[in-house]
Design a protein around this motif. Structure first.
Motif, PDB file in Angstrom:
ATOM      1  N   SER A 105       9.169   2.662  -8.054  1.00 30.60           N
ATOM      2  CA  SER A 105       8.016   3.547  -7.942  1.00 30.60           C
ATOM      3  C   SER A 105       8.423   5.017  -7.921  1.00 30.60           C
ATOM      4  CB  SER A 105       7.253   3.207  -6.672  1.00 30.60           C
ATOM      5  OG  SER A 105       6.363   4.220  -6.368  1.00 30.60           O
ATOM      6  N   THR A 106       9.334   5.368  -8.783  1.00 26.02           N
ATOM      7  CA  THR A 106       9.713   6.768  -8.938  1.00 26.02           C
ATOM      8  C   THR A 106       9.161   7.206 -10.290  1.00 26.02           C
ATOM      9  OG1 THR A 106      11.758   5.863  -9.765  1.00 26.02           O
ATOM     10  CG2 THR A 106      11.812   6.801  -7.541  1.00 26.02           C
ATOM     11  N   PRO A 107       9.179   8.495 -10.598  1.00 23.77           N
ATOM     12  CA  PRO A 107       8.664   8.873 -11.915  1.00 23.77           C
ATOM     13  C   PRO A 107       9.318   8.040 -13.006  1.00 23.77           C
ATOM     14  CG  PRO A 107       9.113  10.804 -10.594  1.00 23.77           C
ATOM     15  CD  PRO A 107       9.592   9.631  -9.798  1.00 23.77           C
ATOM     16  N   GLY A 123       2.316   3.222  -4.943  1.00 25.10           N
ATOM     17  CA  GLY A 123       2.026   4.075  -6.101  1.00 25.10           C
ATOM     18  C   GLY A 123       1.353   3.333  -7.245  1.00 25.10           C
ATOM     19  N   LYS A 124       0.692   2.237  -6.937  1.00 24.96           N
ATOM     20  CA  LYS A 124       0.072   1.421  -8.003  1.00 24.96           C
ATOM     21  C   LYS A 124      -1.041   2.179  -8.728  1.00 24.96           C
ATOM     22  CE  LYS A 124      -0.944  -1.697  -4.981  1.00 24.96           C
ATOM     23  NZ  LYS A 124      -0.287  -1.053  -3.825  1.00 24.96           N
ATOM     24  N   THR A 166      -1.635   5.368  -8.839  1.00 25.59           N
ATOM     25  CA  THR A 166      -1.073   6.520  -9.556  1.00 25.59           C
ATOM     26  C   THR A 166      -0.449   6.046 -10.862  1.00 25.59           C
ATOM     27  OG1 THR A 166      -0.551   7.453  -7.393  1.00 25.59           O
ATOM     28  CG2 THR A 166       0.501   8.489  -9.298  1.00 25.59           C
ATOM     29  N   PRO A 181       0.843  -1.192   0.000  1.00 24.07           N
ATOM     30  CA  PRO A 181       0.000   0.000   0.000  1.00 24.07           C
ATOM     31  C   PRO A 181       0.885   1.251   0.000  1.00 24.07           C
ATOM     32  CG  PRO A 181      -0.732  -1.553   1.689  1.00 24.07           C
ATOM     33  CD  PRO A 181       0.575  -2.074   1.153  1.00 24.07           C
ATOM     34  N   ARG A 227      -1.996  10.429   3.290  1.00 20.98           N
ATOM     35  CA  ARG A 227      -3.286  10.276   2.601  1.00 20.98           C
ATOM     36  C   ARG A 227      -4.443  10.555   3.564  1.00 20.98           C
ATOM     37  NH1 ARG A 227      -2.890   4.786  -0.964  1.00 20.98           N
ATOM     38  NH2 ARG A 227      -2.259   3.783   0.973  1.00 20.98           N
ATOM     39  N   ASP A 274      -5.579  -3.459 -10.301  1.00 18.05           N
ATOM     40  CA  ASP A 274      -4.775  -2.696  -9.348  1.00 18.05           C
ATOM     41  C   ASP A 274      -5.139  -3.106  -7.924  1.00 18.05           C
ATOM     42  OD1 ASP A 274      -3.714  -0.707  -7.710  1.00 18.05           O
ATOM     43  OD2 ASP A 274      -5.070   0.853  -8.449  1.00 18.05           O
ATOM     44  N   ASN A 316      -3.037  -5.067  -4.126  1.00 16.63           N
ATOM     45  CA  ASN A 316      -1.718  -5.397  -3.567  1.00 16.63           C
ATOM     46  C   ASN A 316      -1.194  -6.739  -4.087  1.00 16.63           C
ATOM     47  OD1 ASN A 316      -3.268  -4.059  -0.822  1.00 16.63           O
ATOM     48  ND2 ASN A 316      -1.521  -3.057  -1.728  1.00 16.63           N
ATOM     49  N   ARG A 338       4.266   8.017   2.421  1.00 14.53           N
ATOM     50  CA  ARG A 338       3.226   8.430   1.474  1.00 14.53           C
ATOM     51  C   ARG A 338       1.846   8.121   2.036  1.00 14.53           C
ATOM     52  NH1 ARG A 338       5.306   5.842  -4.139  1.00 14.53           N
ATOM     53  NH2 ARG A 338       7.153   7.114  -4.475  1.00 14.53           N
TER      54      ARG A 338
HETATM   55  N1  LIG Z   1       6.111   8.257  -7.702  1.00 14.02           N
HETATM   56  C1  LIG Z   1       5.541   8.888  -6.680  1.00 14.02           C
HETATM   57  N2  LIG Z   1       6.208   9.880  -6.061  1.00 14.02           N
HETATM   58  C2  LIG Z   1       5.662  10.510  -5.006  1.00 14.02           C
HETATM   59  N3  LIG Z   1       4.426  10.256  -4.504  1.00 14.02           N
HETATM   60  C3  LIG Z   1       3.730   9.281  -5.090  1.00 14.02           C
HETATM   61  C4  LIG Z   1       4.245   8.534  -6.202  1.00 14.02           C
HETATM   62  N4  LIG Z   1       3.335   7.612  -6.553  1.00 14.02           N
HETATM   63  C5  LIG Z   1       2.295   7.774  -5.713  1.00 14.02           C
HETATM   64  N5  LIG Z   1       2.538   8.779  -4.839  1.00 14.02           N
HETATM   65  C6  LIG Z   1       1.632   9.221  -3.770  1.00 14.02           C
HETATM   66  O1  LIG Z   1       1.570   8.186  -2.800  1.00 14.02           O
HETATM   67  C7  LIG Z   1       0.239   8.025  -2.320  1.00 14.02           C
HETATM   68  C8  LIG Z   1      -0.199   6.600  -2.580  1.00 14.02           C
HETATM   69  O2  LIG Z   1      -0.260   6.410  -3.990  1.00 14.02           O
HETATM   70  P1  LIG Z   1      -1.216   5.326  -4.633  1.00 14.02           P
HETATM   71  O3  LIG Z   1      -2.619   5.490  -4.153  1.00 14.02           O
HETATM   72  O4  LIG Z   1      -0.981   5.368  -6.093  1.00 14.02           O
HETATM   73  O5  LIG Z   1      -0.602   4.015  -4.002  1.00 14.02           O
HETATM   74  P2  LIG Z   1      -1.162   2.520  -4.072  1.00 14.02           P
HETATM   75  O6  LIG Z   1       0.010   1.646  -4.235  1.00 14.02           O
HETATM   76  O7  LIG Z   1      -2.232   2.430  -5.099  1.00 14.02           O
HETATM   77  O8  LIG Z   1      -1.778   2.347  -2.645  1.00 14.02           O
HETATM   78  P3  LIG Z   1      -2.929   1.322  -2.168  1.00 14.02           P
HETATM   79  O9  LIG Z   1      -2.411  -0.067  -2.375  1.00 14.02           O
HETATM   80  O10 LIG Z   1      -3.141   1.629  -0.732  1.00 14.02           O
HETATM   81  O11 LIG Z   1      -4.120   1.619  -3.012  1.00 14.02           O
HETATM   82  C9  LIG Z   1      -0.614   9.039  -3.062  1.00 14.02           C
HETATM   83  O12 LIG Z   1      -0.804  10.147  -2.220  1.00 14.02           O
HETATM   84  C10 LIG Z   1       0.221   9.418  -4.267  1.00 14.02           C
HETATM   85  O13 LIG Z   1      -0.010  10.740  -4.658  1.00 14.02           O
END
Ligand SMILES: Nc1ncnc2c1ncn2[C@@H]1O[C@H](COP(=O)(O)OP(=O)(O)OP(=O)(O)O)[C@@H](O)[C@H]1O
Length: 358
Positions: free
Chosen positions: A228-230, A30-31, A33, A27, A193, A151, A153, A189
């Protein structure tokens, strides 16, 4: 093929490239995103039809309606499987070119959220038949390639395997993207949230997570780990490559047999190797003892030991690679066959060095 677009007179035939891409990671990795960015990019740059199913968007509301308590893991499992069933109904409609019907036993709130998810991405349309739980597919849903990004975990291999089985059942492309992100970053991160996941849940998942392991699981061979970086352009190319490979190589039922046979072969050869190694060692040391007892000259003893050890190594090497010369049938390797073959070759060597001192 009847679609909403067909109702307006459009026709939709074409190559049936359909793929399932599974996103996994902790979690906050950043999946979601990433899924949003990837789907946008694929639609824009490649013209693909893309549907993202974010489990969090579809599953929790069902609980708000049906239970106020936090769901147990077993309930999550059932819900995940139910959601996969919904996906199957959608896929069946896409593949057969018919309307999508609702499964008879369904969790009303989750099904509604699933339909909203599809509608928001222009995959099903509101239809007059909606009251009867039938939905028309849109032109997007029947255009190709169609990629569905799941999408969640997916931290256990078994969770991912359920999706693979679905891909196999309908001969779809299948691939996995693991979003690699440090525990610290995920926690940080997540903490920012509005609806943060409890930190201890993330800690627990980090301990339990089973990353895709293509070396161990043949069915996971189409997997990629990305940071999980840009996304760099190189990473982006790798992702596109993975998706194209999956779409061009749908999972075939036969793969399971190949996979099973390969597993059987490895188990079999591992056992055979171990047994053969033990037995050959004993034969070599016994032969050397006999040679000494027969007072073979030391120089010859040395050569004999070298040759026997070389022979043993060759046998084991051949076995490791499944060399067929020891097989009594096409499928099974018996240690007894290996041993008798070894005895035969060993006797020839012993004969060469068996001359007693003059
Ligand atoms: N590459 C990144 N750099 C910085 N912040 C990020 C990046 N990717 C995602 N985030 C931020 O991290 C937080 C979590 O991102 P996201 O919802 O995409 O994660 P997730 O893996 O889908 O989480 P979950 O499994 O809980 O749904 C968000 O606030 C998002 O804006």
């Amino acid at each position: 093929m009847k679609t909403a677009e067909d109702d307006r007179g459009a026709c939709s035939e074409g190559p049936r490239e359909i793929g399932l891409c599974l996103l996994c990671g902790l979690p906050g990795a950043g999946k979601s995103t990433f899924a949003r960015a990837l789907s946008h990019q694929l639609r824009l740059e490649r013209g693909w039809a893309v549907g993202v199913v974010t489990y969090d968007d579809v599953m929790p509301d069902a609980f708000l309606e049906e239970a106020s308590a936090r769901p147990l893991p077993s309930q999550w499992k059932l819900l995940r499987q139910e959601l996969l069933k919904y996906l199957e109904y959608f896929l069946m409609a896409v593949i057969n070119g018919c309307q999508m019907s609702a499964p008879p036993n369904r969790t009303a709130a989750m099904w509604e959220d699933f339909i909203i998810c599809l509608k928001n991405q222009d995959l099903v349309s509101s239809a007059s038949l909606e009251t009867q739980s039938c939905y028309l597919l849109t032109k997007t849903a029947v255009s190709r390639p169609l990629l569905l990004i799941l999408d969640d975990n997916f931290y256990y291999q078994s969770m991912r395997y359920e999706v693979y089985q679905l891909a196999r059942k309908y001969s779809l492309g299948f691939c996995q993207l693991f979003l690699d992100c440090s525990l610290e970053t995920c926690l940080q991160r997540n903490g920012q949230r509005p609806q943060a996941v409890p930190a201890e849940t993330i800690h627990l998942m980090a301990r339990k997570i089973e990353k895709p392991n293509p070396e161990k699981n043949a069915w996971e061979h189409n997997s990629l780990t990305i940071q999980s970086t840009p996304c760099s352009s190189e990473a982006s190319l790798k992702v596109t490559d993975l998706l194209l490979t999956a779409l061009e190589n749908p999972v075939k039922d036969i793969e399971d047999n190949v996979e099973q046979k390969e597993t059987d072969r490895i188990i079999c050869s591992t056992n055979v190797l171990h047994q053969a190694d033990q037995t050959l060692r004993r034969i070599v040391s016994q032969t050397m003892k006999e040679a000494k007892d027969e007072q073979v000259v030391p120089f010859n003893l040395k050569l004999l030991a070298e040759e026997l050890n070389k022979l043993k190594a060759e046998f084991l090497e051949d076995l490791r690679h499944g060399n067929k010369k020891y097989l009594c049938s096409q499928q099974t390797i018996h240690v007894s066959d290996v041993i008798s073959f070894f005895h035969y070759e060993k006797d020839n060597i012993v004969q060469k060095y068996s001359s007693k001192p003059h």
